[in-house]
Write an enzyme that holds these catalytic residues in place. Structure first.
Site, PDB file in Angstrom:
ATOM      1  N   GLY A 169      48.705  29.560  31.680  1.00 52.68           N
ATOM      2  CA  GLY A 169      49.636  30.340  32.499  1.00 52.68           C
ATOM      3  C   GLY A 169      49.259  30.338  33.960  1.00 52.68           C
ATOM      4  O   GLY A 169      49.756  29.527  34.735  1.00 52.68           O
ATOM      5  N   ASP A 170      48.365  31.234  34.355  1.00 49.25           N
ATOM      6  CA  ASP A 170      47.965  31.339  35.761  1.00 49.25           C
ATOM      7  C   ASP A 170      46.865  30.327  36.056  1.00 49.25           C
ATOM      8  O   ASP A 170      45.695  30.667  36.220  1.00 49.25           O
ATOM      9  CB  ASP A 170      47.502  32.760  36.079  1.00 49.25           C
ATOM     10  CG  ASP A 170      47.123  32.929  37.555  1.00 49.25           C
ATOM     11  OD1 ASP A 170      47.608  32.138  38.379  1.00 49.25           O
ATOM     12  OD2 ASP A 170      46.336  33.848  37.856  1.00 49.25           O
TER      13      ASP A 170
END
Length: 252
Positions: A97-98
């Site tokens: 994700g990040d």
């Protein structure tokens, strides 16, 4: 005190932990509870010693200070190991994700491991715990300006961030979308990403962006590796293009 959703996510991560994940990440091994109230208060996880954030390897000044003697082939090894770490995550059904330069640590043997895993996207039997945050310079164009907390991300989104990290390592700190814009006005990196203006592209008559002076070029790389960067940064998802998977980077 951890809220119930966070506690449930962490407990799920503990249950999903595997030896493969623990090789490449500071993966939670247990949730810690307060004895009297039984409220979730934190997590237990491995400590990664003698390692620094990945950007301190590809940044010239920090590399000289913290990784003396490291040469370009070491950077390539770190890039390969970064791809292998992403592959292990995806094989376990985990989406990072990040993706950013701060949630990976690298040691003097070029071993790469994830930290801050509690922000990753984790899927349970009935719930997907999304990753609520993102770093714009590592976020693919289709997710720019979106409320990431509400987005269920996939491996192709991770593939963009991975390609950025590998580019940083191979091109010694350069960003693939930072260059000299030949059009009108400014071209922030976020806009360049959204418009697929890969600064090191071979078709600059389309991108209208030139790479910074004294940079490496795609022609300095073996053809298969150079082509993966083109696939990653010029991919037209609307036309059905896909970005390279971690295993393709590791092989190249």
């Amino acid at each position: 005190k951890l809220d119930p959703a966070t506690a449930a996510k962490l407990q799920l991560m503990v249950q999903q932990g595997t030896p493969e994940l623990r090789k490449v990440a500071a993966w939670p091994t247990s949730v810690l509870y307060e004895e009297e109230t039984e409220a979730a208060r934190g997590i237990l996880m491995p400590r990664i010693d003698a390692a620094r954030q990945l950007h301190e390897l590809y940044g010239t000044t920090n590399r000289k200070r913290h990784f003396p003697g490291v040469l370009w082939h070491h950077m390539l090894l770190a890039a390969r190991n970064t791809a292998a770490a992403f592959h292990a995550m995806h094989e376990a059904g985990v989406i990072v994700g990040d993706v950013n330069q701060g949630n990976l640590l690298v040691d003097d043997r070029m071993r790469v491991r994830f930290i801050d895993c509690d922000s990753f996207q984790i899927a349970g039997p009935d719930t997907v715990y999304t990753c609520p945050v993102g770093t714009p310079h590592f976020t693919p164009g289709e997710l720019q300006s979106q409320n990431l907390r509400e987005v269920e991300r996939n491996v192709d989104h991770d593939a963009f961030g991975l390609a950025i990290l590998i580019f940083h390592l191979v091109f010694v700190g350069r960003h693939p979308f930072a260059g000299r814009f030949r059009g009108e006005g400014d071209l922030p990196i976020e806009r360049a990403i959204g418009e697929r203006r890969f600064a090191f592209s071979r078709d600059r008559w389309v991108t209208q962006v030139d790479p910074p002076p004294a940079s490496l070029s795609l022609d300095d790389l073996p053809g298969p590796l150079a082509n993966l960067f083109v696939m990653a940064f010029r991919a037209d998802l609307a036309a059905g293009d896909r970005r390279p998977e971690p295993a393709q980077w590791a092989e190249a």
